[in-house]
Enzyme design. Structure first.
Site, PDB file in Angstrom:
ATOM      1  CB  CYS A  57      -0.906  -0.005   1.225  1.00 40.00           C
ATOM      2  SG  CYS A  57      -2.048   1.412   1.271  1.00 40.00           S
ATOM      3  CB  CYS A  94      -2.289   3.949   7.940  1.00 43.56           C
ATOM      4  SG  CYS A  94      -3.295   4.744   6.656  1.00 43.56           S
ATOM      5  CB  CYS A  98      -1.890  -0.249   8.192  1.00 45.46           C
ATOM      6  SG  CYS A  98      -2.442  -1.447   6.952  1.00 45.46           S
ATOM      7  CB  CYS A 145     -15.990  -7.108   5.205  1.00 45.99           C
ATOM      8  SG  CYS A 145     -17.340  -6.960   6.398  1.00 45.99           S
ATOM      9  CB  CYS A 174     -19.431  -4.456   3.714  1.00 40.74           C
ATOM     10  SG  CYS A 174     -18.708  -2.874   4.226  1.00 40.74           S
ATOM     11  CB  CYS A 180     -19.510   0.120   7.619  1.00 41.04           C
ATOM     12  SG  CYS A 180     -18.513  -0.816   8.794  1.00 41.04           S
ATOM     13  NE  ARG A 186     -19.087  -5.355  11.789  1.00 41.44           N
ATOM     14  CZ  ARG A 186     -19.115  -4.704  10.629  1.00 41.44           C
ATOM     15  NH1 ARG A 186     -17.985  -4.389  10.021  1.00 41.44           N
ATOM     16  NH2 ARG A 186     -20.262  -4.364  10.089  1.00 41.44           N
TER      17      ARG A 186
END
Length: 391
Positions: A65, A69, A72, A109, A142, A202, A272
């Site tokens: 990626c 972040c 992550c 998801c 999702c 979400c 959740r």
């Protein structure tokens, strides 16, 4: 405790607590913890009964990626030894999803690393959504693909997506300390795009990154303003090779207080328990079911979760039941479309400034236990491998 009685009354009326009340929940002592859980549990049961919705993650594209972040393991410059692979084919993703559905998952998801999808990526994910829905009757899908450009949310909706996930993660004030390659406002914009396209939004948070109680309250109040249908609460998994690998700031008790605060502020949404519950809640996971009405089944994106069979046994042993595909997750007033009118604080009477209860004195700071690195395992099975998934 007057505070808890006030919060229960407000939760049953969908009335926003004051910031002082929310902060007071986080400051309660361990001696009062079971009272806090019981109070928030009344609100949870009022809106969701004893149902637990199961969700299943499929990591469509792992690692590599360009975003930075700090939390992550797939970030730019990550030294974590995670699985790295490019896009799964629709059939591969459908097979992975089927394992979760067979284990009881109601929602799949679909997640892909990256800043955001290209139009070609949206086409690819659209084919995957169709393959999953063709093979799994009644399943919800999702998508979680990063920042959306204009028109992409509408295309995902047309392809059959039911929801879109994009977390705020932390407060606006501290966001720049966690990520520099995009902004907090970028994330808000994507959630709003999902809303506008008719997708169920979400959006949630990550706790345990060194934030203050004020930061936690700020991000949960910002979520309430955005009015998503579901709020995932992640507890940081400190993966070796990431900048936050040494951040072990959570105890099981603090995790429960955070979940209780989220339930009081967002009483009628799907709360959740997401990544990190096994690492930080540990043997107190069953108590968290009295606060949240939804969990992920099995593994996460790059780390292993509790065995799927153990998840199902935990739900049954705690006296809860798995929500079926024939059951509607959200309360009727949310599914009828009355909660997405742009007002932000759905059902609030008076904007959440009335009925304030006196906050208790702040509890003594609690030090987290020794890091449980033994509970953090990189995922080596399921999507992207030849091994059977954990579901």
């Amino acid at each position: 405790m007057d505070l808890l009685n006030t919060l229960v009354d407000k939760g049953l009326r969908r009335e926003l607590p004051t910031r002082e009340e929310a902060l007071a929940v986080l400051a309660t002592s361990d001696d009062d913890l079971l009272d806090v859980v019981a109070a928030a549990g009344k609100v949870r049961r009022h809106w969701f009964g004893r149902r637990v919705k199961l969700n299943y993650l499929v990591n469509l594209k792992s690692g590599l990626c360009p975003e930075d972040c700090s939390y992550c393991s797939q970030r730019l410059g990550s030294q974590a030894g995670i699985l790295k692979y490019t896009w799964l084919k629709p059939g591969q993703a459908s097979d992975a999803a089927a394992a979760g559905v067979a284990g009881g998952a109601k929602r799949v998801c679909l997640v892909a690393s990256g800043r955001g999808p290209t139009d070609r990526d949206v086409d690819r994910v659209s084919e995957t959504i169709k393959a999953i829905k063709d093979n799994n009757e009644g399943v919800e899908v999702c998508a979680c693909l990063g920042l959306l450009s204009d028109g992409q949310a509408e295309r995902l909706r047309e392809a059959g997506a039911d929801a879109y996930n994009h977390n705020l993660n932390t407060s606006e004030a501290t966001y720049g300390e966690i990520t520099t390659t995009h902004t907090y406002a970028d994330r808000v914009d994507t959630v709003e795009k999902a809303h506008a396209a008719g997708l169920s939004a979400c959006s949630g948070l990550i706790a345990g990154m060194g934030e203050s109680d004020e930061d936690l309250v700020d991000v949960v109040y910002a979520l309430r303003e955005l009015d998503p249908d579901s709020v995932p609460v992640n507890f940081l998994i400190p993966v070796e090779g990431t900048p936050l690998a040494k951040e072990w700031n959570l105890t099981p008790q603090r995790c429960l207080r955070i979940l209780a605060m989220v339930r009081f502020v967002c009483p009628d949404v799907e709360v959740r328990i997401a990544g990190g519950r096994e690492v930080h809640l540990r043997s107190m996971q069953p108590l968290a079911l009295h606060l949240a009405n939804s969990i992920f089944l099995g593994d996460y994106l790059t780390t292993e979760g509790q065995a799927g069979k153990a998840d199902l046994e935990m739900i049954a042993d705690a006296g809860f039941e798995v929500e079926g595909t024939d059951q509607v997750t959200l309360p009727e007033h949310r599914t009828a479309g009355g909660c997405h009118d742009g007002g932000g604080a759905c059902g609030s009477d008076g904007g959440g400034v009335c009925g304030s209860a006196a906050a208790p004195e702040a509890a003594e700071p609690r030090i987290a236990a020794e890091p449980r690195t033994d509970l953090v395992a990189v995922r080596r099975r399921g999507a992207g491998t030849d091994l059977a998934p954990n579901a």
